[in-house]
Enzyme design. Structure first.
Site: not given
Ligand code: BG6
Length: 517
Positions: A201-202, A264
């Site tokens: 989960d980044h 997230h």
């Molecule tokens: C992803 C989603 O996991 O996270 C996207 O699938 C979203 O829809 C993105 O835009 C947002 O990531 P970040 O790092 O740009 O906040």
């Protein structure tokens, strides 16, 4: 506890203090011709190589069904790194790329074809200098995860050997509801042990999210007031100004609750609200997160027949983004003209434990909101007696601590101050910490941190099976209720606004307001 327990250095903790370098290994990316590989994975891997965090023998094998060969894969990845790397990471010469690219190759084939996996097995045997360590990365749709795991199992590629480890990173979305997530966990567990599985989960790899743990537990002054006695409520916002871009097909399947909230926002919530882990290591930290998510009260309030008082969904219509007119969700490519899919969600969560009883956590996330901003705002209670109210009749604002996850990463505390002068006037001011100015260092991309952690076997920033299931257990009844009752008012917010009116009403009913970050 024995003396040995106390004095034995923990290699993971020791590693935290030094520059961490991955052991030799080979990374096998399934879905190597896809978007994630070119936008995130390859730029992150190349950046790690540039920072000398990878072994000189580090090797990449891309696997996908696209009819490419190693040469075209390398060319595509070179272009991707130019396009998607943050400038400093890409500050690399062609020579640096050439030396990296010499250890990049590609296999083309279908994920259900055993022959592809035989080819992979023999390719892996032939790769020199990996010390027997293999990291599989599944950047594939959820429907393909089970197939790839099974084929890896059948080809005898899933067991860690005495010489080296075998691990697997699985991308989100991890299932589409509780039942499918459980099925996916069962499928993976047939071929991999839980300690081999890294569910990514980044958001957990973002510096500011990692800093929440440091902020809370490396300082003496915040934790004593981090509870129901001092905190009125918490708002977690993950707002994006972009729409769904070219992902109409995926969004029609998923919707925002699955895409952003179940994973997230729940992960961010868990680090903000968990109890102090007994040690700063994967298992105890993950135990605390699971405890937290499982102590959230079921969303449907007792006696209520619908979720309206705790959840609001929205979908953007045509409007403006950064001054340009943009289409509504239903006009995006591959989206049904009467689609019921949500692109905005607001939730109110109550955590049932001694620390948080009675403190609402308001979560909101949406596409096509006015700006890209992610933050956690902790709003403290007002002083018990407002002695300034006679001389200063306007309302006195409560203290708010804001953890800015992105952009403009930092932490600020708002408090009341006296305006200089002979009169007694108050005004809110801010104490502000900014990552950029305080450290002047470029922050690593989340994928850099997470890939390195997986190679080092550090599972702290990855979701364990029970965490994923707990988050689905909470959100699945809401998803089902929403699916059973299609919305009548979609689209209910214009692109470029802060979501539907109903989201404002829902928090106002509690006598509170959303922040406008
Ligand atoms: C992803 C989603 O996991 O996270 C996207 O699938 C979203 O829809 C993105 O835009 C947002 O990531 P970040 O790092 O740009 O906040």
């Amino acid at each position: 506890m024995t003396t040995t327990d106390v004095i034995a250095p923990n290699p993971l903790r020791a590693g935290l203090r030094m520059q961490r370098t991955a052991p030799p290994c080979v990374l096998v990316i399934f879905g190597a011709s896809g978007d994630l590989t070119k936008r995130k994975l390859m730029p992150a891997i190349f950046a790690l190589a540039q920072m000398q965090r990878l072994a000189p023998t580090f090797h990449v094998i891309g696997v996908a069904s696209s009819d490419w060969d190693s040469e075209s894969f390398r060319n595509n990845m070179k272009a991707a790194i130019k396009e998607f790397s943050i400038p400093d990471d890409a500050g690399s010469s062609d020579a640096a790329w050439e030396s990296f690219a010499a250890r990049v190759q590609y296999l083309s084939g279908k994920f259900d074809d055993p022959e592809l996996f035989q080819k992979l097995a023999s390719t892996l045997k032939a790769v020199p200098g990996t010390a027997g360590n293999v990291l599989f990365y599944l950047a594939v749709p959820p429907s393909a995860i089970g197939t790839v795991a099974e084929q890896l199992g059948r080809a005898g590629l899933t067991e860690s050997s005495p010489q080296g480890w075998t691990r697997i990173i699985v991308e989100k979305p991890f299932g589409r509801d509780l039942q499918s997530a459980r099925a996916l966990n069962r499928e993976l567990h047939q071929f991999f042990k839980e300690e081999q599985i890294f569910r990514i989960d980044h958001y957990l790899g973002k510096e500011t999210v990692r800093n929440v743990v440091v902020f809370r537990f490396a300082n003496g002054i915040f934790e004593p007031i981090w509870n129901r006695r001092y905190i009125d409520h918490v708002q977690i916002t993950v707002a994006e100004s972009i729409g769904i871009e070219a992902r109409g097909k995926y969004y029609e399947e998923a919707g925002l609750l699955r895409d952003m909230v179940q994973n997230h926002l729940m992960q961010v919530l868990s680090v903000v609200a968990m109890e102090a882990p007994v040690r700063f290591e994967g298992p105890p930290v993950r135990d605390e997160k699971v405890k937290l998510i499982t102590s959230i009260r079921q969303l449907l309030p007792a006696g209520a027949s619908n979720y309206d008082s705790v959840a609001v969904r929205g979908q953007y219509g045509p409007g403006f983004s950064n001054g340009e007119s943009v289409v509504g969700y239903r006009q995006e490519a591959n989206v049904a003209p009467d689609s019921p899919r949500e692109t905005f969600v607001a939730l109110k969560l109550m955590i049932e434990n001694w620390r948080w009883a009675g403190v609402p956590f308001y979560l909101r996330s949406g596409k096509r909101l006015p700006k890209r901003v992610s933050e956690v705002a902790i709003r403290f209670k007002s002083p018990p007696f407002l002695m300034f109210q006679d001389v200063f009749p306007e309302s006195i604002e409560a203290n708010v601590l804001v953890i800015r996850i992105q952009p403009d990463e930092g932490i600020s505390l708002r408090f009341e101050a006296k305006v200089p002068g002979t009169d007694m006037r108050l005004r809110p001011v801010k104490m502000d910490f900014q990552y950029g100015t305080s450290f002047g260092e470029q922050q690593p991309e989340a994928y850099e941190t997470l890939l390195l952690d997986a190679m080092l076997g550090d599972s702290m920033l990855f979701a364990r099976y029970d965490m994923v299931e707990a988050a689905w257990a909470l959100t699945t009844p809401l998803l089902e209720a929403w699916e059973a009752k299609p919305p009548r008012d979609f689209p209910n917010y214009a692109a470029g606004t802060w979501g539907p009116e109903a989201a404002d009403e829902f928090i106002r009913r509690d006598g509170r307001e959303w922040r406008r970050p």
